[in-house]
Enzyme design. Sequence first.
Site, short mmCIF file in Angstrom:
data_model
loop_
_atom_site.label_atom_id
_atom_site.label_comp_id
_atom_site.label_asym_id
_atom_site.label_seq_id
_atom_site.Cartn_x
_atom_site.Cartn_y
_atom_site.Cartn_z
N THR A 81 11.25 -12.09 53.38
CA THR A 81 11.66 -11.74 52.02
C THR A 81 12.95 -12.20 51.61
O THR A 81 12.82 -12.92 50.54
CB THR A 81 11.53 -10.19 51.83
OG1 THR A 81 9.94 -10.06 52.01
CG2 THR A 81 11.64 -9.95 50.19
N SER A 137 7.44 -12.49 58.34
CA SER A 137 7.77 -12.01 59.91
C SER A 137 6.36 -11.39 60.48
O SER A 137 6.41 -10.94 61.60
CB SER A 137 8.83 -11.00 59.99
OG SER A 137 8.46 -9.60 59.52
N THR A 164 11.64 -7.95 57.37
CA THR A 164 11.45 -6.77 57.68
C THR A 164 10.09 -6.48 58.61
O THR A 164 10.47 -5.28 59.35
CB THR A 164 11.86 -5.95 56.52
OG1 THR A 164 10.79 -5.97 55.63
CG2 THR A 164 13.15 -6.16 55.85
N ASP A 165 8.91 -6.89 58.30
CA ASP A 165 7.98 -6.13 58.83
C ASP A 165 8.00 -6.13 60.45
O ASP A 165 7.43 -5.17 60.70
CB ASP A 165 6.84 -6.99 58.37
CG ASP A 165 6.55 -6.56 56.69
OD1 ASP A 165 7.16 -6.17 56.22
OD2 ASP A 165 5.70 -7.66 56.30
#
Length: 337
Positions: free
Chosen positions: A13, A55, A86-87
């Site tokens: 992101t 990710s 972040t995932d």
Amino acid sequence: MMKKILLLATGGTIASVPSEEGLTPKLTAKELTSYITIDNQPYRLHSQILMNIDSTNMQPEHWRDIAEAIYTHYDQYDGFVVTHGTDTMAYTAAALSYMIQNSHKPIVLTGSQVPIGFPKTDAKKNIRDALRFACEDVGGVFVVFDGRVILGTRAVKMRTKSYDAFESINHPYVAYIHGETIDYQYEFPKPSGKLQFDASLCPDVFLLKLHPGTKPEIFDYIRHLYRGVIIESFGSGGVPFQGRNLLPKIKELIDDGMAVVITTQCLEEGEDLTLYEVGRKVAQNTVILSGDMNTEAIVPKLMWALGKTTNLLDIKNLMETPIANDMTQKQEESWDA
Ligand SMILES: NC(=O)C[C@H](N)C(=O)O
């Protein structure tokens, strides 16, 4: 002394822009760093893009590319920042913790919940904090997010949207960052020994989350596709032996040479197979115990262990040995006292 920091961009992101298909990573490393002022900072920053992916699309082969990029440049820089979605950041942070051990330099992963070009972005703060921490005289892999520093093996993404996306699970936070001040939460040990790099991973690992009613036959499929299975069971870590009894299939897998790890769906405090009949029955097999390791660490650790050997007892030994503080040593507990 002016520190030299290498920022490696991988997408997420933080590097995303709107498109007709939704947010998609497009910004280059240069574009990303152009958003932050680095004048008057105690570091010289170089940046490089390794990949530009959400990710969710991250694969174990990408972890290897990130580890290799850090290892190749290890001597030229004092610290590393990896910008990442972040995932799956927690998986990558743990994977790097196994592939690069005894780093005497900080390897810091960060990202954001809101793209860097958006007014409400958390990206600028997170990159600034990550760069600040990358100048510290500490070694190891860390996640820096929303002013918190978390060990690479202990980060878990807890929230999909809020700025405080990550928590440190089963371990204290390393530090909090307030502007230029780093507030350590415990005396952070200096790494001892030489840097160790080993990026040979076997990605043939399956994660099975049990639910009441899981069919034993599922293991027949897993067996043909994978070399290791992580069973995320319930509570202290038992496996059903009544009704849809999973034990005979688990025994077959192990007899076939497959690595079977038991963990729990409970985020905190880990498995303890000694407590209940449901736990002791599965522990009669050569299962691998995961203690209070987080799933995000168990998955890459098993890939790393399978990449080294096919011997089940050696794999069990590697998995059950704490690495990079991924596991708390068990204390003897008593309910009678
Ligand atoms: N906040 C984020 O970075 C989420 C994004 N889907 C990613 O993991 O790449």
